[in-house]
Design a protein around this motif. Structure first.
Motif, short mmCIF file in Angstrom:
data_model
loop_
_atom_site.label_atom_id
_atom_site.label_comp_id
_atom_site.label_asym_id
_atom_site.label_seq_id
_atom_site.Cartn_x
_atom_site.Cartn_y
_atom_site.Cartn_z
N HIS A 153 41.12 23.84 79.79
CA HIS A 153 39.69 23.27 80.19
C HIS A 153 39.24 24.29 81.13
N THR A 154 38.07 24.74 81.50
CA THR A 154 37.64 25.35 82.51
C THR A 154 36.68 24.55 83.19
N PRO A 155 35.90 25.01 84.37
CA PRO A 155 35.33 24.11 85.13
C PRO A 155 33.73 23.93 84.65
N SER A 156 33.62 24.34 83.34
CA SER A 156 32.08 24.30 82.98
C SER A 156 32.41 23.79 81.57
N GLY A 157 33.76 23.23 81.11
CA GLY A 157 34.05 22.87 79.66
C GLY A 157 35.26 23.36 79.08
N PRO A 158 35.42 23.33 77.94
CA PRO A 158 36.77 23.94 77.06
C PRO A 158 36.51 25.79 77.26
N ASP A 159 37.52 25.85 77.33
CA ASP A 159 37.76 27.53 77.32
C ASP A 159 37.17 28.11 75.77
N ILE A 160 36.03 28.63 75.72
CA ILE A 160 35.29 28.70 74.38
C ILE A 160 36.26 29.86 73.40
N ALA A 161 36.95 30.72 73.92
CA ALA A 161 37.92 31.54 73.20
C ALA A 161 39.13 30.80 72.49
N ALA A 162 39.33 30.03 73.48
CA ALA A 162 40.80 28.99 73.26
C ALA A 162 40.20 28.12 72.16
N PHE A 163 39.07 27.57 72.11
CA PHE A 163 38.54 26.60 71.42
C PHE A 163 38.11 27.19 70.08
N ALA A 164 37.68 28.47 69.84
CA ALA A 164 37.65 29.07 68.73
C ALA A 164 38.85 29.33 67.88
N ALA A 165 39.69 29.91 68.75
CA ALA A 165 41.02 30.04 68.22
C ALA A 165 41.58 28.76 67.56
N PRO A 208 40.81 14.53 83.22
CA PRO A 208 41.10 14.50 84.84
C PRO A 208 40.44 15.54 85.80
N THR A 209 39.74 16.36 85.40
CA THR A 209 39.74 17.51 86.19
C THR A 209 38.25 17.62 87.04
N GLY A 210 37.34 16.65 86.77
CA GLY A 210 36.13 16.46 87.34
C GLY A 210 35.04 17.46 86.94
N ALA A 211 35.56 18.48 85.95
CA ALA A 211 34.50 19.48 85.60
C ALA A 211 33.54 19.07 84.73
N THR A 212 32.34 19.67 84.97
CA THR A 212 30.96 19.56 84.22
C THR A 212 30.47 20.33 82.98
N LEU A 213 30.54 20.01 82.17
CA LEU A 213 30.17 20.99 80.95
C LEU A 213 28.83 21.61 81.16
N SER A 214 28.80 22.77 81.11
CA SER A 214 27.52 23.64 81.43
C SER A 214 26.72 23.88 79.89
N ALA A 215 25.24 23.90 80.03
CA ALA A 215 24.32 23.88 78.86
C ALA A 215 24.80 25.23 77.90
N ALA A 216 25.42 26.41 78.43
CA ALA A 216 25.94 27.33 77.56
C ALA A 216 27.13 27.11 76.96
N THR A 217 28.06 26.42 77.78
CA THR A 217 29.14 26.08 76.87
C THR A 217 28.81 24.90 75.96
N ALA A 218 28.26 24.11 76.21
CA ALA A 218 27.83 23.06 75.17
C ALA A 218 27.27 23.63 73.98
N HIS A 219 26.54 24.67 74.11
CA HIS A 219 25.79 25.32 72.77
C HIS A 219 26.94 25.87 72.03
N ARG A 220 27.92 26.59 72.76
CA ARG A 220 28.75 27.25 72.00
C ARG A 220 29.90 26.44 71.25
N VAL A 221 30.21 25.18 71.91
CA VAL A 221 31.00 24.43 71.35
C VAL A 221 30.50 23.84 70.23
N LEU A 222 29.04 23.42 70.19
CA LEU A 222 28.43 22.92 68.99
C LEU A 222 28.41 23.96 67.80
#
Lengths: 472, 472
Positions: free
Chosen positions: A231-243, A262-276
């Protein structure tokens, strides 16, 4: 093979390391990565992988033999026992000695005595919750229609509460008609029902690493393989998620909405888009757990809002800001899933919490609830700042400064093991949340999660002492 | 293969027969008697087995192809689809047209409008429940300690309620210390947790035939094979029970304590002894569902009492005599099962119903509760006699005169199909409980279950009309 009697006398020389190796094997068996009859990694190989000594692995394997999970064949190694024991989510034993597994924090927190301190727990103290409104709601219910007091709920659950939830979701950009909302008995039950619908034993599910420990405990009960994505401060690590999606072809991805636990991180719009986008490419269903919704100052992006509840299922509850004693959660999902979820809900719990739903509705519509949430957010912001300062002073470093919520995810000083600190703190009736209970990869030995609302003064002194003891 | 568009235009020529064949196949797939890739019985063979025409089987198979459950290979028959669809407990569609499956009565009863009559439902009208005590309990809770209103329950659940349940069990001869009692959110959830602990997909479970329909719905969710054993007025048919255990080697036998649902039969001591002996011989765990305990005039033999909770697990709830709106059930089990059940409970629902448990405790200890139960028993006895007389007058024949409880299991006149009657009655907003929803072998087409507490005058007129229509 060693007998139970002998086992009792073995001192835990390897400390947390023996437990860690045992846990790794247990997880692989639970997740069916190792099935009945399968050969375990050799002592040498496991020692290398886990970064421990061969004697630690020997001890871990021998204990698992004593537990009956595995068997030894002289000269040819260790094997998963043919007759798998009934599903067991964790090592069962006196709580004090219990291995630190995904259920450790729940059990310790829920069973803690009245005098215990619980900076590791995941809920607010009663005095932070809207008690007067709850009392008012109970008095109101005492005068309610007889059906409210006696009858089962309708299959979808109390209509006016579903309407209210639909409006609350719309405020976060999630469009869901009340007919697409199913009330459940808790947020946890909501995720459980979805898992029951979507998963079969042996499937794979992706979670964040670290993630809410109970996602792991719940997924073990479904006998699936769990894969973590950093996890990163803006959501899941996209490269790791894709892998992970490419390598494991998971059926589900379970994550928090907005404020990550537990991190308190907040999803960013850019990460949300890539996750979807990735979820679509790999046909993954996403469960977005929005139980911290009312902690937010301003709504962060919701996967369910971007997606329009096509591939995303949102779940929520009121345990964190209203009451954990009254049980009420919900699922917002695509229309064609709703009927099947309702059937599953009836089959596995029959009705479902009419009285509690009526109570929640009364509190949510009580004029003080909005004000309560505002006060709570301010109070939490202050508590985060204060706890952060105190924790830094004794050598802990918050991984980030969360925008909202009750958690601080803190790095321990180099070389200090969180499980060791947690065990020492427990001796002094302080329940901590050691990092690895959140981590599928067991890579968070250097972290603790703090609940800033459960950090009165004595927590810091006890923690300081446990830290100094752990450093030896 | 036929397309969805075409499917919509197919009239249901075979009436309930097409649905029955579809249901048979669905059950076999759900129970894994037919797994992915397995060949279905030939048209001719299935027609013979089901006692229908080949064209009915063709239509049923074609509809299942359209649903995606099976596929056709030209020239070589029908096969279970390789990619199994997500778990589906029942055919999903507009409720009115829904196939009569084990969830049919639950869904119809729970969704019935306020004006509907529900002689098929499994609970008492609100006015038969101790409402004043519930209202008093709610007023009391409004003044309760803050933790009761806000916090999660402890893992086992409210200690004084567990103590009280232990005393109540002792009254029926079941010895269980409070530490061996786990509170749950319902009786259904109690059984579900036990199934999660004990069963793996593909296992076999024995139930009574007929049995409470939701046992079947629940077991489908666990993807196990369900085997029925014919029921007699004194418990399961022992010869059939022995044969089923020998032939199918089940892991579990699930049955009612004392008052059997739907038949109203009462277990005899001799049958109880034989059931336990066979369960021991074949290493079967027994779940005894005691939710009707407070309906009894004098306690009938309990399997759990004979067995001492070694092989028998007892479950119960308060939905039938206290309130179905407050959710609270329990499990009484062997000590070494308790920890594992608690872990599973936390993993799948987290806390669990502290407020509802507190409410139940208040009502159970309210001085009026005992009196309420006495009145209820007398009222039910009178209602059983009255409904029995009325039903006989329109041609229905109770299978036996139950010693207690709310159910009458009634045989229809020769040649009348209960599902047909139930569908006709539903047109007039009367929810009946047709026999086959209770029957694993689908051999109860000639029976209806009546809830004598839900049989006001107009029920009999509506039933009489539906019967006459069904006879043509």
């Amino acid at each position: 093979m060693i007998t139970d009697a002998i086992r009792m006398t073995i001192p835990d020389r390897g400390g947390g390391r023996v437990a860690m190796v045992m846990e790794t094997i247990r997880q692989r068996v639970a997740g069916r990565a190792l099935t009945a009859g399968a050969r375990l990694p050799s002592i040498r190989q496991m020692a290398r992988t886990a970064g421990v000594s061969p004697s630690t692995v020997v001890e871990a394997y021998e204990r698992l033999v004593a537990e009956g999970l595995i068997g030894a064949r002289p000269g040819s190694g260790f094997y998963v026992a043919a007759q798998a024991a009934p599903l067991e989510l964790a090592r069962v034993g006196p709580l004090r000695d219990r291995a630190i597994d995904p259920l450790w924090v729940s059990r310790q927190s829920l069973e803690a005595g009245a005098t215990a301190l619980k900076p590791g727990c995941g809920w607010l103290p009663p005095s932070w919750l809207p008690q007067e409104a709850v009392r008012r709601a109970l008095r109101g219910l005492a005068r309610a229609d007889e059906a409210v007091l006696a009858d089962y709920a309708t299959p979808l659950g109390l209509a006016p509460l579903r309407q209210l939830i639909a409006r609350r979701l719309a405020d976060k950009g999630v469009e869901a008609a009340p007919e697409r909302i199913v009330l459940t008995e808790s947020g946890t039950q909501a995720i459980d029902l979805i898992c029951r619908l979507v998963l079969e034993p042996g499937d794979t599910v992706v979670v964040d690493d670290p993630c809410y420990f109970n996602f792991q405990a719940l997924l073990r009960a479904h006998r699936v393989t769990v894969v973590g994505v950093a996890h990163t401060p803006s959501g899941p690590d996209i490269a790791a998620f894709a892998a992970a999606l490419a390598a494991h072809r998971p059926k589900l991805y379970i994550t928090n909405a907005a404020i990550h636990n537990p991190t308190g991180a907040t999803l960013s719009a850019a990460t949300a888009h890539r996750v979807l986008k990735l979820a679509e490419d790999f046909s993954v269903t996403v469960v977005e757990d929005d139980i911290f919704a009312d902690f937010e100052h301003r709504p962060a992006p919701r996967l369910a809002a971007f997606d329009g509840l096509e591939r995303v299922i949102q779940i929520g509850s009121f345990s964190k800001t209203l009451s954990a004693s009254a049980r009420c959660g919900f699922i917002a999902a695509r229309g064609d899933w709703v009927e099947r979820l309702v059937d599953l809900k009836i089959a596995t719990t029959f009705g479902g919490g009419r009285l509690d739903a009526a109570l929640v509705l009364r509190v949510l519509t009580d004029s003080v609830y909005r004000k309560h949430c505002e006060t709570l957010r301010t109070r939490l912001a202050r508590a985060r700042a204060e706890a952060g300062t105190r924790l830094k002073r004794i050598g802990l470093k918050p991984w980030l400064e969360p925008q909202a919520g009750m958690f601080l995810w803190c790095a321990l000083p180099q070389g200090v093991d969180a499980a060791d600190v947690a065990r020492r703190a427990l001796e002094h009736e302080v329940v901590l949340a050691p990092g690895n209970v959140f981590s599928v990869s067991q890579s968070a030995t250097g972290f603790l999660r703090f609940n800033v609302a459960q950090c009165p003064e004595p927590v810091f002194a006890a923690l300081d002492r446990a830290l100094r003891e752990a450093r030896g």
